[in-house]
Scaffold this active site. Structure first.
Site, PDB file in Angstrom:
ATOM      1  N   VAL A  16      82.519  51.416 104.054  1.00  0.00           N
ATOM      2  CA  VAL A  16      81.352  50.306 104.670  1.00  0.00           C
ATOM      3  C   VAL A  16      80.146  49.937 104.364  1.00  0.00           C
ATOM      4  CG1 VAL A  16      80.906  49.174 106.381  1.00  0.00           C
ATOM      5  CG2 VAL A  16      83.172  50.832 106.500  1.00  0.00           C
ATOM      6  N   ASP A  59      72.412  51.784  99.244  1.00  0.00           N
ATOM      7  CA  ASP A  59      71.065  50.580  99.287  1.00  0.00           C
ATOM      8  C   ASP A  59      71.766  50.107  97.665  1.00  0.00           C
ATOM      9  OD1 ASP A  59      69.707  48.127  98.214  1.00  0.00           O
ATOM     10  OD2 ASP A  59      67.728  49.781  98.096  1.00  0.00           O
ATOM     11  N   ASN A  86      79.924  44.565 103.118  1.00  0.00           N
ATOM     12  CA  ASN A  86      79.867  43.851 104.475  1.00  0.00           C
ATOM     13  C   ASN A  86      78.258  43.567 103.991  1.00  0.00           C
ATOM     14  OD1 ASN A  86      79.829  43.048 107.267  1.00  0.00           O
ATOM     15  ND2 ASN A  86      77.614  45.334 107.214  1.00  0.00           N
ATOM     16  N   TYR A 155      72.649  31.316  99.454  1.00  0.00           N
ATOM     17  CA  TYR A 155      73.941  32.192 100.133  1.00  0.00           C
ATOM     18  C   TYR A 155      75.248  31.792 100.585  1.00  0.00           C
ATOM     19  CZ  TYR A 155      75.900  34.006 104.788  1.00  0.00           C
ATOM     20  OH  TYR A 155      76.953  34.271 105.731  1.00  0.00           O
ATOM     21  N   LYS A 159      77.901  33.651  98.700  1.00  0.00           N
ATOM     22  CA  LYS A 159      79.627  34.101  99.385  1.00  0.00           C
ATOM     23  C   LYS A 159      80.620  33.315  98.207  1.00  0.00           C
ATOM     24  CE  LYS A 159      77.666  35.998 102.700  1.00  0.00           C
ATOM     25  NZ  LYS A 159      78.381  37.719 102.685  1.00  0.00           N
ATOM     26  N   VAL A 188      78.045  35.181 114.592  1.00  0.00           N
ATOM     27  CA  VAL A 188      78.037  36.040 114.997  1.00  0.00           C
ATOM     28  C   VAL A 188      76.962  35.924 115.403  1.00  0.00           C
ATOM     29  CG1 VAL A 188      78.293  38.504 115.100  1.00  0.00           C
ATOM     30  CG2 VAL A 188      79.871  37.214 113.816  1.00  0.00           C
TER      31      VAL A 188
END
Length: 232
Positions: A16, A59, A86, A155, A159, A188
């Site tokens: 992860v 990284d 993630n 961003y 995505k 979130v």
């Protein structure tokens, strides 16, 4: 949606990224609680202190760091069942013509190039057994069907590209048994999302963890929110 998922991830291995805080930390902890051996990737491995996680320096803007992290997983376990891309950054909020080129590059490096290159390094391990899973933590802000206005250009574009990686992995490797899916965690309460967000990190991690638990032959090549497929 009714999908077959593993009751236990005992014996399986997960990697992860961005696992030291927020959604990534919750994903790593949840997978470990289900029995997986979890490598918690972060730029500073000392930031991961949970005894049931294996901290690994990773990284996503450094190719050697990514290669070394996957190499360590291979040396220590000889397998990789789950990769969760993630790690992400928000970047500049204004419209694209106001964004500094260096800021654009920084967002793309973390949000898109990193997952592409890390997936490339991880694929040989993921493909050793049918049913390997790649979970890309994406965003509804990158869904083409949702309208792309409202600032946050780098961003949003990054995505959209991450969803493209999901579609590519599905198209290229589904016959080898790979399950690649994207997840939108929603808004979130993280450093990126702010305290005003309605979801806790645990709630944001729920769908990615669920996708990471899919059994071989489960749905793939899709974009999910709250365990339901959504248009993208």
């Amino acid at each position: 949606m009714d999908v077959d998922v593993y009751d236990s991830l005992d014996g399986q291995v997960a990697l992860v990224t961005g696992a030291n805080r927020g959604i990534g930390s919750e994903i790593a902890s949840a997978l470990a609680s289900r029995g997986a051996t979890v490598y918690a990737g972060t730029r500073d491995s000392t930031a991961v202190t949970a005894p049931d996680l294996r901290p690994v320096e990773l990284d996503v803007t450094d190719d050697e760091s990514m290669r070394d992290a996957v190499g360590r997983v291979d040396r220590e376990t000889g397998r990789l069942d789950v990769l969760v891309n993630n790690a992400g950054v928000g970047g500049p909020t204004g419209p694209l013509h106001e964004n500094d080129v260096g800021d654009i590059d920084a967002v793309f490096d973390v949000n898109l190039r990193g997952p592409v290159v890390l997936s490339r390094f991880a694929l040989p391990l993921l493909l050793k057994r049918r049913g390997g899973r790649v979970v890309n933590v994406s965003s509804g802000m990158g869904a083409l069907t949702g309208g792309m206005g409202g600032g946050h250009g780098p961003y949003r574009i990054s995505k959209t590209g991450l969803n493209g990686l999901t579609a590519y992995l599905h198209g290229e490797y589904r016959s080898d048994g790979l399950l690649a899916n994207s997840a939108c965690p929603g808004w979130v309460r993280t450093d990126m999302g702010s305290e005003a967000a309605p979801k806790s990190p645990e709630e944001g991690a729920d769908t990615p963890v669920w996708l990471a638990s899919f059994e071989p032959g489960s749905p793939a090549g899709r974009f999910w929110r709250d365990r339901d497929p959504v248009e993208w």
